[in-house]
Scaffold this active site. Structure first.
Site, short mmCIF file in Angstrom:
data_model
loop_
_atom_site.label_atom_id
_atom_site.label_comp_id
_atom_site.label_asym_id
_atom_site.label_seq_id
_atom_site.Cartn_x
_atom_site.Cartn_y
_atom_site.Cartn_z
N SER A 43 39.65 32.46 21.31
CA SER A 43 40.56 33.50 21.82
C SER A 43 40.61 34.78 21.00
O SER A 43 41.25 35.75 21.40
CB SER A 43 41.98 32.93 21.94
OG SER A 43 42.49 32.55 20.67
N LYS A 77 51.78 33.51 20.75
CA LYS A 77 51.00 34.56 20.10
C LYS A 77 51.75 35.89 20.11
O LYS A 77 51.71 36.64 19.12
CB LYS A 77 49.64 34.69 20.78
CG LYS A 77 48.75 33.48 20.55
CD LYS A 77 47.41 33.60 21.23
CE LYS A 77 46.54 32.38 20.90
NZ LYS A 77 45.20 32.45 21.50
#
Length: 380
Positions: A275, A320
């Site tokens: 990611s 996140k």
């Protein structure tokens, strides 16, 4: 003269046929308190045992973030063979931390804390560690995904900047259900299709899209150091494929390798997964251009990166964003595929910008750096 003494006053040995005296009984209230105390201690021991028991769940929470432009000490990204330029801002890639795995289970009490904390989440262990795999195998796969993401980010960024990227496609297998079986051999390097040099995997796919399935093509390969032309009959898309049935397939699986100029090296330890790809690519572009795209802003983000510049969705977007906010980011680049999930969970003071491609993400960074960020499409 004889004196008669009452029996209960005689010494014990002199009593004939008398019952020995009984110790005094505690009052009823004392017995009740003792019983309740024993019950409470037993319950406390049971609760203590329960909260210490391992469970089949893991806890996810915001992880640390890393500035891809950081050059203090060992730089996160090192470029060899080209001039690089400093930045006053930050481009931070984000992570998700996990507590527990197949080998280290989380106690009930810690799960209760995670259920209460809005910044944490509780998941079955199979959600992060698939059935049939060990913790070590899952970790190794995650690390391999990180390496692949770094390579893809490098290729995408350098191609976007017009830098040199040479891609080699080497056959590693053929589909026994397709015509290339027995014609193309493992180890053949694919050079050209119908006389047109193959420059990338994506380029090969584009050329095959223009071929009618079942048609014969001339595939030039390098076999044992010698260029060789092979006639291969293409096949339609395999059953269950998500692409259209009118697309041609060679039926050859390839390994992709790259040589780039300049050479880019990443220095990331103890972080896995794919990611961070988009943020790596943006950092490479920022470092190789004289302008400071960030304009001194702290910009965080996440998203996979394909070699042709497409941004893909990831997991744990809400964690996140929270981790990025805690580390001072006011802007967060969100893959389009995660926008619905991100909406409604954007931390106060943060703007979540929707991105689909590396080009779009780069334009968003430039706009933020120039003070035009409010014009960008958002996920909230």
């Amino acid at each position: 003269m004889r004196h008669d003494t009452p029996l209960d006053e005689l010494p014990e040995d002199d009593r004939s046929g008398a019952e020995p005296p009984q110790p005094p009984q505690p009052p009823l209230l004392t017995r009740r308190v003792l019983t309740q105390t024993i019950a409470l201690v037993t319950a406390a021991l049971a609760i203590a045992a329960m909260v210490a028991l391992p469970t089949g769940y893991v806890v996810r929470m915001p992880g640390p973030t890393f500035d891809t432009l950081d050059t203090t000490g060992t730089p996160v990204i090192e470029v060899t063979g080209a001039e690089t330029f400093p930045s006053a801002g930050q481009l931070r890639f984000t992570t998700v931390s996990a507590l527990g795995n197949r080998d280290a289970h989380v106690p009930v009490l810690r799960l209760v804390r995670a259920w209460i904390d809005p910044d944490e989440g509780v998941y079955p262990v199979e959600a992060l560690f698939p059935a049939g795999t060990t913790t070590e195998e899952t970790t190794q796969q995650s690390q391999a995904e990180m390496v692949t993401s770094q390579e893809s980010a490098t290729v995408a960024a350098l191609r976007a900047l017009g830098r040199t990227v040479n891609e080699t496609l080497t056959a590693v297998a053929t589909d026994p259900e397709m015509k290339a079986q027995g014609v193309v051999e493992v180890g053949d390097v694919l050079l050209a299709l119908d006389g047109t040099p193959i420059t990338s995997f994506e380029h090969l796919g584009e050329m095959l899209d223009a071929v009618v399935p079942g048609s014969a093509v001339t595939l030039r390969v390098e076999r044992a150091g010698t260029p060789t032309d092979l006639e291969v009959v293409t096949s339609p898309a395999p059953a269950g494929s998500q692409v259209g049935a009118d697309r041609s397939y060679l039926g050859v699986s390839v390994d992709r390798s790259f040589e780039t100029d300049p050479v880019v090296t990443m220095h990331i330890d103890d972080v896995g997964g794919p990611s961070a790809g988009m943020m790596f690519a943006l950092a490479i572009m920022d470092m190789l251009t004289p302008v400071d795209e960030t304009g001194g802003q702290i910009i965080a983000g996440t998203g996979t990166m394909s070699t042709d510049g497409n941004v893909g969705p990831i997991g744990g977007i809400t964690y996140k964003m929270r981790g990025a906010s805690d580390d001072g980011a006011d802007w967060f680049l969100v893959p389009s595929g995660n926008c619905v999930e991100a909406a409604g969970h954007v931390p106060d003071g943060m703007t979540a910008v929707e991105v689909r491609t590396l080009e779009g993400a780069y334009d968003a960074v430039v706009a933020i750096g120039e003070g035009r960020g409010e014009s960008l499409p958002t996920c909230s």
